[in-house]
Scaffold this motif. Structure first.
Motif, PDB file in Angstrom:
ATOM      1  N   ILE A 181       9.916  -1.622  -0.040  1.00  0.00           N
ATOM      2  CA  ILE A 181       8.938  -1.184   0.966  1.00  0.00           C
ATOM      3  C   ILE A 181       8.234  -2.382   1.588  1.00  0.00           C
ATOM      4  CG2 ILE A 181       6.783   0.079   1.334  1.00  0.00           C
ATOM      5  CD1 ILE A 181       7.764   2.109  -0.694  1.00  0.00           C
ATOM      6  N   LYS A 182       8.423  -2.538   2.884  1.00  0.00           N
ATOM      7  CA  LYS A 182       7.735  -3.603   3.618  1.00  0.00           C
ATOM      8  C   LYS A 182       6.764  -2.935   4.578  1.00  0.00           C
ATOM      9  CE  LYS A 182      10.105  -7.615   2.797  1.00  0.00           C
ATOM     10  NZ  LYS A 182      11.152  -7.041   1.919  1.00  0.00           N
ATOM     11  N   LEU A 183       5.519  -3.356   4.533  1.00  0.00           N
ATOM     12  CA  LEU A 183       4.536  -2.745   5.416  1.00  0.00           C
ATOM     13  C   LEU A 183       4.500  -3.507   6.736  1.00  0.00           C
ATOM     14  CD1 LEU A 183       2.547  -0.432   5.388  1.00  0.00           C
ATOM     15  CD2 LEU A 183       0.796  -1.981   4.541  1.00  0.00           C
ATOM     16  N   SER A 184       4.918  -2.814   7.786  1.00  0.00           N
ATOM     17  CA  SER A 184       4.860  -3.411   9.118  1.00  0.00           C
ATOM     18  C   SER A 184       4.310  -2.344  10.063  1.00  0.00           C
ATOM     19  CB  SER A 184       6.265  -3.856   9.530  1.00  0.00           C
ATOM     20  OG  SER A 184       6.290  -4.157  10.888  1.00  0.00           O
ATOM     21  N   HIS A 185       3.004  -2.150   9.953  1.00  0.00           N
ATOM     22  CA  HIS A 185       2.357  -1.057  10.692  1.00  0.00           C
ATOM     23  C   HIS A 185       1.180  -1.659  11.454  1.00  0.00           C
ATOM     24  CE1 HIS A 185       1.141   3.492  10.327  1.00  0.00           C
ATOM     25  NE2 HIS A 185       0.767   2.981  11.479  1.00  0.00           N
ATOM     26  N   ALA A 186      -0.021  -1.544  10.938  1.00  0.00           N
ATOM     27  CA  ALA A 186      -1.152  -2.250  11.537  1.00  0.00           C
ATOM     28  C   ALA A 186      -1.272  -3.615  10.841  1.00  0.00           C
ATOM     29  CB  ALA A 186      -2.421  -1.447  11.336  1.00  0.00           C
ATOM     30  N   ASP A 187      -2.130  -4.500  11.338  1.00  0.00           N
ATOM     31  CA  ASP A 187      -2.204  -5.823  10.713  1.00  0.00           C
ATOM     32  C   ASP A 187      -2.935  -5.759   9.365  1.00  0.00           C
ATOM     33  OD1 ASP A 187      -5.092  -6.372  11.079  1.00  0.00           O
ATOM     34  OD2 ASP A 187      -4.560  -6.259  13.203  1.00  0.00           O
ATOM     35  N   LYS A 188      -2.865  -6.838   8.606  1.00  0.00           N
ATOM     36  CA  LYS A 188      -3.368  -6.878   7.220  1.00  0.00           C
ATOM     37  C   LYS A 188      -4.866  -6.610   7.126  1.00  0.00           C
ATOM     38  CE  LYS A 188      -0.010  -9.856   4.852  1.00  0.00           C
ATOM     39  NZ  LYS A 188       0.705 -10.633   5.896  1.00  0.00           N
ATOM     40  N   MET A 189      -5.605  -6.954   8.177  1.00  0.00           N
ATOM     41  CA  MET A 189      -7.047  -6.727   8.188  1.00  0.00           C
ATOM     42  C   MET A 189      -7.350  -5.223   8.224  1.00  0.00           C
ATOM     43  SD  MET A 189      -8.876  -9.543   8.368  1.00  0.00           S
ATOM     44  CE  MET A 189     -10.310  -9.364   9.425  1.00  0.00           C
ATOM     45  N   THR A 190      -6.441  -4.475   8.826  1.00  0.00           N
ATOM     46  CA  THR A 190      -6.683  -3.043   9.048  1.00  0.00           C
ATOM     47  C   THR A 190      -6.099  -2.164   7.958  1.00  0.00           C
ATOM     48  OG1 THR A 190      -6.316  -3.614  11.369  1.00  0.00           O
ATOM     49  CG2 THR A 190      -6.566  -1.284  10.868  1.00  0.00           C
ATOM     50  N   MET A 191      -5.028  -2.630   7.318  1.00  0.00           N
ATOM     51  CA  MET A 191      -4.284  -1.700   6.476  1.00  0.00           C
ATOM     52  C   MET A 191      -3.579  -2.381   5.310  1.00  0.00           C
ATOM     53  SD  MET A 191      -1.265   0.708   7.910  1.00  0.00           S
ATOM     54  CE  MET A 191      -2.195   1.723   9.053  1.00  0.00           C
ATOM     55  N   ASN A 192      -3.692  -1.790   4.133  1.00  0.00           N
ATOM     56  CA  ASN A 192      -2.812  -2.158   3.015  1.00  0.00           C
ATOM     57  C   ASN A 192      -2.371  -0.866   2.323  1.00  0.00           C
ATOM     58  OD1 ASN A 192      -4.922  -1.355   1.360  1.00  0.00           O
ATOM     59  ND2 ASN A 192      -5.649  -3.434   1.017  1.00  0.00           N
ATOM     60  N   CYS A 193      -1.689  -0.982   1.203  1.00  0.00           N
ATOM     61  CA  CYS A 193      -1.130   0.214   0.568  1.00  0.00           C
ATOM     62  C   CYS A 193      -2.193   1.285   0.299  1.00  0.00           C
ATOM     63  CB  CYS A 193      -0.458  -0.142  -0.752  1.00  0.00           C
ATOM     64  SG  CYS A 193       0.784  -1.433  -0.631  1.00  0.00           S
ATOM     65  N   VAL A 194      -3.348   0.854  -0.192  1.00  0.00           N
ATOM     66  CA  VAL A 194      -4.342   1.851  -0.601  1.00  0.00           C
ATOM     67  C   VAL A 194      -5.215   2.346   0.555  1.00  0.00           C
ATOM     68  CG1 VAL A 194      -4.395   1.271  -3.053  1.00  0.00           C
ATOM     69  CG2 VAL A 194      -5.834  -0.017  -1.461  1.00  0.00           C
ATOM     70  N   THR A 195      -4.904   1.932   1.774  1.00  0.00           N
ATOM     71  CA  THR A 195      -5.518   2.582   2.938  1.00  0.00           C
ATOM     72  C   THR A 195      -5.006   4.016   2.999  1.00  0.00           C
ATOM     73  OG1 THR A 195      -5.395   0.471   4.120  1.00  0.00           O
ATOM     74  CG2 THR A 195      -5.883   2.420   5.437  1.00  0.00           C
ATOM     75  N   CYS A 196      -3.772   4.210   2.580  1.00  0.00           N
ATOM     76  CA  CYS A 196      -3.156   5.536   2.670  1.00  0.00           C
ATOM     77  C   CYS A 196      -2.891   6.172   1.311  1.00  0.00           C
ATOM     78  CB  CYS A 196      -1.827   5.444   3.419  1.00  0.00           C
ATOM     79  SG  CYS A 196      -1.971   4.764   5.073  1.00  0.00           S
ATOM     80  N   HIS A 197      -2.615   5.332   0.289  1.00  0.00           N
ATOM     81  CA  HIS A 197      -2.314   5.877  -1.039  1.00  0.00           C
ATOM     82  C   HIS A 197      -3.551   5.842  -1.923  1.00  0.00           C
ATOM     83  CE1 HIS A 197       1.964   6.380  -0.404  1.00  0.00           C
ATOM     84  NE2 HIS A 197       1.984   5.210   0.200  1.00  0.00           N
ATOM     85  N   ASN A 198      -3.673   6.877  -2.733  1.00  0.00           N
ATOM     86  CA  ASN A 198      -4.817   7.006  -3.607  1.00  0.00           C
ATOM     87  C   ASN A 198      -4.554   6.257  -4.916  1.00  0.00           C
ATOM     88  OD1 ASN A 198      -6.755   7.918  -5.455  1.00  0.00           O
ATOM     89  ND2 ASN A 198      -6.942   9.891  -4.412  1.00  0.00           N
ATOM     90  N   GLY A 199      -5.149   5.073  -5.041  1.00  0.00           N
ATOM     91  CA  GLY A 199      -4.906   4.211  -6.199  1.00  0.00           C
ATOM     92  C   GLY A 199      -5.286   4.839  -7.528  1.00  0.00           C
ATOM     93  N   ASN A 200      -6.150   5.859  -7.489  1.00  0.00           N
ATOM     94  CA  ASN A 200      -6.573   6.502  -8.730  1.00  0.00           C
ATOM     95  C   ASN A 200      -5.730   7.723  -9.085  1.00  0.00           C
ATOM     96  OD1 ASN A 200      -8.707   4.708  -9.276  1.00  0.00           O
ATOM     97  ND2 ASN A 200      -9.929   5.735  -7.698  1.00  0.00           N
ATOM     98  N   ASP A 201      -5.113   8.335  -8.081  1.00  0.00           N
ATOM     99  CA  ASP A 201      -4.175   9.423  -8.331  1.00  0.00           C
ATOM    100  C   ASP A 201      -3.038   9.294  -7.326  1.00  0.00           C
ATOM    101  OD1 ASP A 201      -2.696  11.646  -8.749  1.00  0.00           O
ATOM    102  OD2 ASP A 201      -4.366  13.079  -8.647  1.00  0.00           O
ATOM    103  N   MET A 202      -1.987   8.612  -7.766  1.00  0.00           N
ATOM    104  CA  MET A 202      -0.914   8.237  -6.851  1.00  0.00           C
ATOM    105  C   MET A 202      -0.158   9.431  -6.291  1.00  0.00           C
ATOM    106  SD  MET A 202      -0.381   5.479  -5.457  1.00  0.00           S
ATOM    107  CE  MET A 202      -0.624   3.853  -6.171  1.00  0.00           C
TER     108      MET A 202
END
Ligand code: HEC
Ligand code: HEC
Ligand code: HEC
Ligand code: HEC
Length: 207
Positions: free
Chosen positions: A106-127
């Protein structure tokens, strides 16, 4: 001479006809929308149904912007679901352990790093859940709600049927593809490509 008079008369007739008919409609309806509403009042849909064609796909019903329609179920399609098979503890804890690197594909190529990382969308406490920008849980089957936070315009167009695509048939019940059926959430853009019939080689040969 005669021809000319006939011509003139017909023009006058046309103008009169047009004005009288336009006026008639203007008085009856304030707008095209009003006209459509009024004239479809007694329309109770069609007897044609697309049910037989969407029977084989697992769909769920959603209501967005007061419009109810079907979208394909997602969780059954995601290979690594359920995530909690491995994500049995919070992500921050897992990342501190010396685990083998996962999800290398999985390569993230969506918004830039300042705006988005994995846990912007995924719930790190309940995956097993996605999450909104304010930390609310979003079901994987409702990932359109995730996208709608930042892409209101496309989302609204989608609810109305103007962005995206119907599945199988125009006839009711309406089943529409959802965002992730077309856009990979990690790399949502499409690569531009030449039309199939545009042969660049031939163009060069003709020069
Ligand atoms: C086979 C085990 C396994 C499954 C299944 C799995 N994960 Fe993971 N995941 C891991 C491991 C191990 C890590 C930590 C190591 C790493 O970051 O690569 C991780 C890390 C992550 C990260 C953080 C990556 C980073 O770079 O910070 C995210 C986000 C994630 N997983 C999401 C998911 C989601 C969503 C699912 C389910 C759809 C899922 N995972 C299913 C093993 C798994
Ligand atoms: C823009 C939001 C968004 C971001 C950012 C994001 N994901 Fe996802 N991810 C999703 C959605 C939505 C799905 C479910 C897609 C579907 O229904 O097929 C998904 C699915 C997954 C899956 C399961 C599908 C698969 O291919 O196995 C894994 C694993 C995963 N994400 C890991 C990650 C990791 C790791 C990162 C960071 C590098 C990340 N995600 C960043 C939205 C996001
Ligand atoms: C946190 C905000 C955010 C979320 C959530 C989000 N996006 Fe995006 N998205 C962006 C930004 C920022 C860009 C890059 C700027 C732009 O092109 O508008 C972008 C770009 C895009 C693009 C254009 C990519 C290109 O190369 O032209 C698409 C398509 C897209 N997102 C689809 C989605 C889908 C589908 C989802 C849900 C799975 C989603 N986005 C969720 C913020 C978001
Ligand atoms: C049937 C497939 C399909 C579905 C479903 C779909 N899209 Fe798209 N989307 C496209 C195509 C095709 C484009 C145009 C890509 C281009 O011009 O390169 C696009 C473009 C976009 C863009 C970029 C617009 C721009 O001007 O660059 C965004 C953002 C986007 N879609 C978000 C969404 C969201 C959010 C959803 C769900 C609510 C969604 N899409 C559902 C096919 C789809």
């Amino acid at each position: 001479m005669n021809k000319c008079i006939i011509y003139k008369i017909s023009i006058i007739l046309c103008v009169v006809l047009c004005f009288s008919s336009c006026k008639h409609h203007d008085e009856e309806y304030h707008s095209v929308t009003d006209k459509i509403k009024a004239e479809s009042k007694d329309y109770h849909g069609t007897s044609i149904s697309s049910e037989a064609y969407i029977d084989h796909i697992n769909t769920i019903e959603v209501t967005e912007n007061d419009i109810t329609f079907l979208i394909p179920e997602r969780k059954g399609e995601i290979k690594s679901y359920s995530c909690t098979e491995c994500h049995s503890k919070p992500l921050t804890q897992m990342q501190n352990e010396d685990l083998k690197k996962a999800h290398w594909d999985i390569k993230l190529s969506h918004a830039d790093k300042m705006t988005m990382n994995c846990v912007t969308c995924h719930n790190g406490n309940d995956m097993d859940f996605l999450q909104s920008l304010t930390g609310d849980q979003i079901d994987f089957n409702a990932s359109h709600l995730l996208c709608s936070q930042c892409h209101q315009k496309q989302f609204n167009d989608w609810t109305g049927g103007a962005h995206g695509k119907r599945i199988e048939s125009w006839a009711p019940p309406r089943a529409s593809m959802t965002c992730v059926n077309c856009h990979n959430p990690h790399t949502p853009g499409f690569e531009s490509k030449w039309p199939e019939r545009y042969n660049t080689q031939k163009i060069n040969e003709r020069k």
